[in-house]
Design a protein around this motif. Structure first.
Motif, mmCIF file in Angstrom:
data_model
loop_
_atom_site.group_PDB
_atom_site.id
_atom_site.type_symbol
_atom_site.label_atom_id
_atom_site.label_comp_id
_atom_site.label_asym_id
_atom_site.label_seq_id
_atom_site.Cartn_x
_atom_site.Cartn_y
_atom_site.Cartn_z
ATOM 1 N N THR A 90 0.800 -1.224 0.000
ATOM 2 C CA THR A 90 0.000 0.000 0.000
ATOM 3 C C THR A 90 0.831 1.271 0.000
ATOM 4 N N ALA A 91 2.091 1.203 0.440
ATOM 5 C CA ALA A 91 2.930 2.405 0.496
ATOM 6 C C ALA A 91 4.391 2.000 0.644
ATOM 7 N N VAL A 92 5.281 2.975 0.411
ATOM 8 C CA VAL A 92 6.724 2.750 0.490
ATOM 9 C C VAL A 92 7.335 3.741 1.468
ATOM 10 N N LEU A 93 8.284 3.268 2.256
ATOM 11 C CA LEU A 93 9.085 4.152 3.092
ATOM 12 C C LEU A 93 10.500 4.134 2.530
ATOM 13 N N ARG A 94 10.939 5.286 2.012
ATOM 14 C CA ARG A 94 12.254 5.395 1.362
ATOM 15 C C ARG A 94 13.268 5.957 2.350
ATOM 16 N N VAL A 95 14.262 5.148 2.658
ATOM 17 C CA VAL A 95 15.279 5.513 3.642
ATOM 18 C C VAL A 95 16.617 5.674 2.928
ATOM 19 N N PRO A 117 3.895 -5.442 7.319
ATOM 20 C CA PRO A 117 4.094 -6.141 6.033
ATOM 21 C C PRO A 117 3.406 -5.465 4.856
ATOM 22 N N GLN A 118 2.461 -4.564 5.143
ATOM 23 C CA GLN A 118 1.746 -3.880 4.058
ATOM 24 C C GLN A 118 2.560 -2.757 3.443
ATOM 25 N N TRP A 119 3.684 -2.409 4.063
ATOM 26 C CA TRP A 119 4.522 -1.328 3.569
ATOM 27 C C TRP A 119 5.851 -1.869 3.072
ATOM 28 N N LYS A 120 6.326 -1.304 2.007
ATOM 29 C CA LYS A 120 7.631 -1.676 1.467
ATOM 30 C C LYS A 120 8.698 -0.743 2.042
ATOM 31 N N LEU A 121 9.765 -1.331 2.565
ATOM 32 C CA LEU A 121 10.887 -0.550 3.083
ATOM 33 C C LEU A 121 11.992 -0.553 2.032
ATOM 34 N N GLN A 122 12.340 0.616 1.559
ATOM 35 C CA GLN A 122 13.322 0.755 0.486
ATOM 36 C C GLN A 122 14.554 1.476 1.025
ATOM 37 N N ILE A 123 15.680 0.761 1.098
ATOM 38 C CA ILE A 123 16.930 1.321 1.601
ATOM 39 C C ILE A 123 17.799 1.698 0.406
ATOM 40 N N ARG A 137 13.666 17.587 -1.661
ATOM 41 C CA ARG A 137 13.071 17.357 -2.987
ATOM 42 C C ARG A 137 11.938 16.348 -2.939
ATOM 43 N N GLY A 138 11.859 15.590 -1.864
ATOM 44 C CA GLY A 138 10.852 14.538 -1.793
ATOM 45 C C GLY A 138 11.338 13.217 -2.334
ATOM 46 N N ASP A 139 12.647 13.072 -2.577
ATOM 47 C CA ASP A 139 13.193 11.795 -3.058
ATOM 48 C C ASP A 139 13.283 10.777 -1.930
ATOM 49 N N LEU A 140 13.404 11.249 -0.694
ATOM 50 C CA LEU A 140 13.537 10.391 0.479
ATOM 51 C C LEU A 140 12.475 10.758 1.508
ATOM 52 N N ASP A 141 12.094 9.766 2.308
ATOM 53 C CA ASP A 141 11.218 10.030 3.443
ATOM 54 C C ASP A 141 12.035 10.222 4.717
ATOM 55 N N ILE A 142 13.100 9.436 4.859
ATOM 56 C CA ILE A 142 13.967 9.493 6.032
ATOM 57 C C ILE A 142 15.410 9.453 5.560
#
Length: 295
Positions: A90-95, A117-123, A137-142
């Motif tokens: 449902t959503a991505v968290l970009r770290v 598990p419903q969220w994708k964690l992208q490192i 810029r909004g390229d990253l969340d954290i």
């Protein structure tokens, strides 16, 4: 203008270097040049001022960049959300990580994925040049970066780890005759410098002065770790690093020495205050629950 040509233009507008743009997009420099010339013919005016040494946006190029970026970003986000929805995400968290030890932080990643598990964690890797640009810029969340961070629009979350300090020197450098060094000794040698880095943030990584007031000289401007090591391996400079570099970046032409009189460097979660959401809060909660790791 085709989508690929828009991507080329926006990437060159960010990198301001044909070679780095080609490398980042995995195409030839000739393909970048061809695409930009085509765009300039279509528009009827130059988008970049370029010489043998520099590439700069023209005022028209800056206007086009400002107009195209939200459109391109929206298209990319739409495609990404559609692909994730097809996978049940449902959503991505970009770290973004400035340190290189993502593997050592797996307790955070594994716990987050188990809880959500419903969220994708992208490192992903984040550069130390203009370090907070990806968040803004909004390229990253954290962003995971060293402390302190003193930016009015950013929130600092839990500290994940604190790393002792080492200095990288050429394998045949005179300092390798020692088992450890001090900042006072390092003041005898040139260190790297980087563009678009806040002074207070640079000072926390490599102080501008020793405790006795001796200046620590900055030398060549570098844009990435590879450039630092190239200059270090030839003896042109020495460079402070967090100790995890000794585990993740071993080279036969580089030696690492502990630095005895400088504090460990803490790394923490950072995010834009106005874009805080439940995914950001969830990772911050995981970090708070697990606490600071010993790496």
């Amino acid at each position: 203008m085709e989508l690929r040509d828009i991507e080329i233009f926006l990437t060159l507008a960010e990198e301001l270097h044909f070679g780095r743009t080609a490398e980042r997009l995995r195409v030839s420099p000739a393909r970048i040049t061809q695409a930009i010339k085509k765009q300039e013919r279509q528009i009827g005016a130059p988008l970049f001022d370029r010489t043998s040494r520099t590439v700069r946006l023209t005022p028209l190029g800056r206007q086009l960049c400002d107009d195209l970026w939200p459109v391109y970003s929206g298209l990319q986000d739409g495609m990404r959300r559609a692909k994730l929805a097809a996978q049940g995400v449902t959503a991505v968290l970009r770290v973004g990580m400035i340190p290189l030890n993502a593997h050592e932080l797996r307790p955070y990643w594994d716990t987050f994925r188990t809880r959500h598990p419903q969220w994708k964690l992208q490192i992903q890797h984040a550069p130390f040049i203009d370090p907070f640009a990806g968040l803004r810029r909004g390229d990253l969340d954290i962003l995971i970066c060293w402390m302190p961070v003193e930016e009015p629009d950013l929130t600092v979350g839990p500290v994940l780890f604190a790393d002792p300090r080492v200095v990288a020197v050429a394998a045949d450098h005179e300092l390798t005759r020692r088992t450890s060094v001090s900042l006072e000794m390092l003041a005898d040698f040139q260190h790297s410098d980087g563009p678009s880095i806040p002074d207070y943030w640079a000072d926390s990584f490599c102080p501008f002065y020793t405790r006795k007031g001796r200046p620590i000289e900055r030398g060549p401007l570098v844009r990435n770790t590879e450039e630092i090591f190239t200059l270090t391996s030839t003896g042109e400079l020495v460079n402070l690093f967090p100790a995890h570099m000794t585990r993740y970046w071993n080279r036969p032409d580089i030696a690492y020495l502990p630095v005895s009189d400088i504090d460990a460097l803490p790394y923490a979660l950072v995010w834009r205050t106005e874009t805080e959401n439940e995914r950001i809060r969830a990772l911050a909660q995981v970090a708070a629950d697990i606490g600071t790791l010993v790496v």
